[in-house]
Scaffold this motif. Sequence first.
Motif, PDB file in Angstrom:
ATOM      1  N   LEU A   1    -137.333  82.993  84.859  1.00 51.15           N
ATOM      2  CA  LEU A   1    -136.854  82.603  86.188  1.00 51.15           C
ATOM      3  C   LEU A   1    -138.057  82.502  87.115  1.00 51.15           C
ATOM      4  O   LEU A   1    -138.830  83.444  87.223  1.00 51.15           O
ATOM      5  N   GLU A   2    -138.179  81.338  87.754  1.00 47.98           N
ATOM      6  CA  GLU A   2    -139.299  81.188  88.692  1.00 47.98           C
ATOM      7  C   GLU A   2    -138.806  81.434  90.103  1.00 47.98           C
ATOM      8  O   GLU A   2    -137.721  80.977  90.478  1.00 47.98           O
ATOM      9  N   LEU A   3    -139.594  82.163  90.840  1.00 51.64           N
ATOM     10  CA  LEU A   3    -139.230  82.378  92.240  1.00 51.64           C
ATOM     11  C   LEU A   3    -140.504  82.496  93.084  1.00 51.64           C
ATOM     12  O   LEU A   3    -141.585  82.688  92.543  1.00 51.64           O
ATOM     13  N   GLU A   4    -140.322  82.385  94.379  1.00 50.81           N
ATOM     14  CA  GLU A   4    -141.484  82.434  95.269  1.00 50.81           C
ATOM     15  C   GLU A   4    -141.241  83.457  96.375  1.00 50.81           C
ATOM     16  O   GLU A   4    -140.234  83.366  97.084  1.00 50.81           O
ATOM     17  N   VAL A   5    -142.136  84.431  96.466  1.00 44.72           N
ATOM     18  CA  VAL A   5    -142.042  85.396  97.569  1.00 44.72           C
ATOM     19  C   VAL A   5    -142.973  84.887  98.665  1.00 44.72           C
ATOM     20  O   VAL A   5    -144.161  84.673  98.437  1.00 44.72           O
ATOM     21  N   THR A   6    -142.406  84.673  99.839  1.00 49.84           N
ATOM     22  CA  THR A   6    -143.185  84.068 100.922  1.00 49.84           C
ATOM     23  C   THR A   6    -142.590  84.464 102.272  1.00 49.84           C
ATOM     24  O   THR A   6    -141.786  85.403 102.331  1.00 49.84           O
ATOM     25  N   VAL A   7    -142.994  83.788 103.313  1.00 47.87           N
ATOM     26  CA  VAL A   7    -142.331  83.980 104.608  1.00 47.87           C
ATOM     27  C   VAL A   7    -141.750  82.643 105.065  1.00 47.87           C
ATOM     28  O   VAL A   7    -142.315  81.590 104.769  1.00 47.87           O
ATOM     29  N   CYS A   8    -140.600  82.720 105.724  1.00 49.65           N
ATOM     30  CA  CYS A   8    -139.972  81.514 106.273  1.00 49.65           C
ATOM     31  C   CYS A   8    -139.781  81.730 107.764  1.00 49.65           C
ATOM     32  O   CYS A   8    -139.663  82.872 108.220  1.00 49.65           O
ATOM     33  N   ARG A   9    -139.705  80.629 108.485  1.00 47.91           N
ATOM     34  CA  ARG A   9    -139.380  80.758 109.905  1.00 47.91           C
ATOM     35  C   ARG A   9    -137.912  81.163 110.020  1.00 47.91           C
ATOM     36  O   ARG A   9    -137.052  80.565 109.350  1.00 47.91           O
ATOM     37  N   VAL A  10    -137.647  82.166 110.829  1.00 53.93           N
ATOM     38  CA  VAL A  10    -136.277  82.670 110.985  1.00 53.93           C
ATOM     39  C   VAL A  10    -135.342  81.519 111.368  1.00 53.93           C
ATOM     40  O   VAL A  10    -134.233  81.391 110.834  1.00 53.93           O
ATOM     41  N   ALA A  11    -135.836  80.654 112.261  1.00 53.22           N
ATOM     42  CA  ALA A  11    -134.986  79.569 112.764  1.00 53.22           C
ATOM     43  C   ALA A  11    -134.673  78.526 111.695  1.00 53.22           C
ATOM     44  O   ALA A  11    -133.735  77.738 111.851  1.00 53.22           O
ATOM     45  N   ASP A  12    -135.443  78.498 110.626  1.00 55.33           N
ATOM     46  CA  ASP A  12    -135.218  77.480 109.586  1.00 55.33           C
ATOM     47  C   ASP A  12    -134.135  77.878 108.581  1.00 55.33           C
ATOM     48  O   ASP A  12    -133.708  77.043 107.787  1.00 55.33           O
ATOM     49  N   LEU A  13    -133.773  79.163 108.559  1.00 60.60           N
ATOM     50  CA  LEU A  13    -132.815  79.613 107.534  1.00 60.60           C
ATOM     51  C   LEU A  13    -131.376  79.479 108.020  1.00 60.60           C
ATOM     52  O   LEU A  13    -131.093  79.597 109.207  1.00 60.60           O
ATOM     53  N   LEU A  14    -130.491  79.235 107.067  1.00 60.70           N
ATOM     54  CA  LEU A  14    -129.082  79.017 107.411  1.00 60.70           C
ATOM     55  C   LEU A  14    -128.208  80.086 106.761  1.00 60.70           C
ATOM     56  O   LEU A  14    -128.198  80.211 105.535  1.00 60.70           O
ATOM     57  N   PRO A  15    -127.464  80.846 107.566  1.00 61.37           N
ATOM     58  CA  PRO A  15    -126.540  81.803 106.959  1.00 61.37           C
ATOM     59  C   PRO A  15    -125.296  81.070 106.463  1.00 61.37           C
ATOM     60  O   PRO A  15    -124.993  79.979 106.945  1.00 61.37           O
ATOM     61  N   HIS A  16    -124.592  81.636 105.505  1.00 65.84           N
ATOM     62  CA  HIS A  16    -123.320  81.025 105.109  1.00 65.84           C
ATOM     63  C   HIS A  16    -122.157  81.991 105.310  1.00 65.84           C
ATOM     64  O   HIS A  16    -121.011  81.633 105.097  1.00 65.84           O
ATOM     65  N   GLU A  17    -122.482  83.229 105.704  1.00 65.41           N
ATOM     66  CA  GLU A  17    -121.425  84.216 105.947  1.00 65.41           C
ATOM     67  C   GLU A  17    -121.585  84.806 107.343  1.00 65.41           C
ATOM     68  O   GLU A  17    -122.698  84.882 107.858  1.00 65.41           O
ATOM     69  N   GLU A  18    -120.474  85.295 107.866  1.00 61.16           N
ATOM     70  CA  GLU A  18    -120.547  86.007 109.147  1.00 61.16           C
ATOM     71  C   GLU A  18    -121.096  87.403 108.907  1.00 61.16           C
ATOM     72  O   GLU A  18    -121.174  87.846 107.752  1.00 61.16           O
TER      73      GLU A  18
END
Lengths: 494, 268
Positions: free
Chosen positions: B12-29
């Motif tokens: 399984l390939e994955l990437e540990v990094t940082v993202c801009r908070v504003a760029d991420l999308l939640p799908h649950e409340e």
Amino acid sequence: MAAELIIGFRLSRQLESAEALAPALVKARGLLERIGALVDGWEYDRFENLLLVRLRAGREVAKEAEKLIAGALGGELGLGSEPAPPAPSGFAVATEALPSPSVLGLLLRASAAQLEVPGLSRAEALALLAYYACGLDEVKALFAAAVLGEEPARLREALARLREKGVVGSDGSLTREGEELLERLADALRARRPTESRGQPAMVVDEEGNLEPFSPDKLAYSLYSCGVPYGLVSTIARQVEEVVGGRRYVGKRVLAMVTRSLLDEAYPAEGIAERFYSYVYALESVYVSVGGEVRRVTWGLLRRVSSEVLGERGLRPPRRLVRRHAEVIASELRSLVAHAYRYFEGRALKLEELRDLGRRTAPLVSFAWLDLSSTPREELAERYREAARGYLSAAAGSRDLGYRKEFVGRALLLLSAGLMLKYSLLPSNSTPLNLSALRAELGRARLPGDARAALARFCKLGAKLARKPLLIGPREARRVERQIAELRSLAERL
Amino acid sequence: MRLALPVRGAVLELEVTVCRVADLLPHEEVVADYLERLKRALSASAYQHNPVVVDAQSNVILDGTHRWAAMRDLGFEWIAACKVDYSNPLVELDSWARAYPPADGPARRLLERLGASPLGTPSVSESSLAVVGAGWGYEIAYSDLADAFRRLRELERELQLLTGRAPTYVPRSSWERYARGALLLLPPKPSKAEVVRAAREGRLLPPKSTRHVIPARPVRVNVPLKLLRSRHLDPALVDELLKQKRMFLLEPPVVLDREYQELLLLFA
């Protein structure tokens, strides 16, 4: 792959930080060594109030180790704890995913060198070296790729090609062809000679994310301090510079790993590579016993010790002087740990021993501190002023630019030191530092108007003169003569 | 930092990094109480310990919505994240069944009053919105996913009133293991495409609607929060920071801050 055991504890009360656990875990370390268990590290999760301890130990001693740690938590910190087993067996088995620092260092060098040998592409050459150096462990080699900044997928593809080419056999071992290629790769890596560094220096990132530009001089100083022979220091420093040259950032640990791997090869005797690593991470492995409590050596503690020691003459040491002295103590401590690293593992110094180190190094930052042990403050201030007047007079009469600069430099240091003594400040061995402390004093002390103006003018003029280069044009030289004359008059008034 | 982890014979390939908070999308409340608790903990901490798990393609948060919301509310610019390929079959999607104490008679009467249809327990499908007990079950009809979750919320309220208890959560995929000793409310299991759509359209699913099973996950990456506040953080710097850490593989099951049923990559 090397395995460790993780055991967990739920603590009876929340602690401010993992540092607070040091006394108990240093105590436990000694007890655990007797049952053949070594504490490799610990993590404290404040939110969950959970302590996880990593041990290098046989599974059969896990239960006993748990009891010893719980006992130390209770005894040293008066802290109750409940076992919080991370797995049904009571402990979790943690397998180290990365190779040793020396192997990582070697691979980092190979990656930067872009080695190629006939019959192998660059990616295949690196994959072969990584696979071999990781003990023919593909998973470990893939993890190593992450530290090298290589795509794990590319390394996997390269390994697959090596199998197709018959370099790696079906049982995972190297074929005869593979062994020959590896020999050639190792020769190619050893034969690398450092080249000129490229452009901007890489920024070194420490574990907290703080940055400073990579300095080969600082690295060379560390190498000298931990006993690397002089002839090797500049070669190693240049080789490290070459490896990190093209990067924007380089981790402090990555830097240490590369250096360690170079030392391992160039000077395998006397464990010098390990000594260097201990030097770099000395402050993380030394503890100090303070009032019955064992603490990690932090910059805060070093500054406290420095402040106490420098304050022993009854004068206020400026903050920058304390910081500089703390750095000197740290450097001495690193050197001490590096030369006797095996004795320092899990050992705590006494606070008085740290203070002694502070006293021994105090003259390196403040010679006045030493003078004050035999001469009263007022008398010393007068002595410094007298000597400064003499140097100013010599500077005024000197036509040689070099002597003039030297005399002015001495006069400024002594005059600033004398003034600091007058205002109950401990002088340093650095003119800019003294001038900055005097400027700060201007804002604090209540001085009569003319004395304040004279001191302010001295600080300004002193800073100007201290910055003058050796070679100045005639017009500038005349200005300097006037400034020296003004300084002589100020020296009489201050 | 790109990683390749061995999982069930595959990688399984994955990437540990940082993202801009504003760029991420939640799908649950989020659950308000839990969010507040997390915000307090974060305010007292110097590090983000565990990264949120994010679909590399769509930026949808698969795990860690509360951590993300806490950091957003506290004004962080960046968040440590583990990016995975959501379309990889190794990343599984399940949901959470709500388990209440058994209350067969009253529950059945309630369901009949609500117009639910009785079903044989073996016929519970992944898309069913159902309530099941020991040997019985009712399916509740719905028109679309939004309608299903609206009805789910109503049922949660009714069953909590009826049993006098807040639910505990058990994996929906193994609900049959729990049905004998509990009254279970089974939400429909959304598809991966529905999760991404809900996030993109901002039509958030109720808390605990999805349970993402990531076969391997990095933990304790401990990225300093002071870096995550910075507006101009360079992800390459965080990459270099992570490279300095040691990494350990822990086989499941492991209990750290919670129980993990997946392979853990512990940073130290």
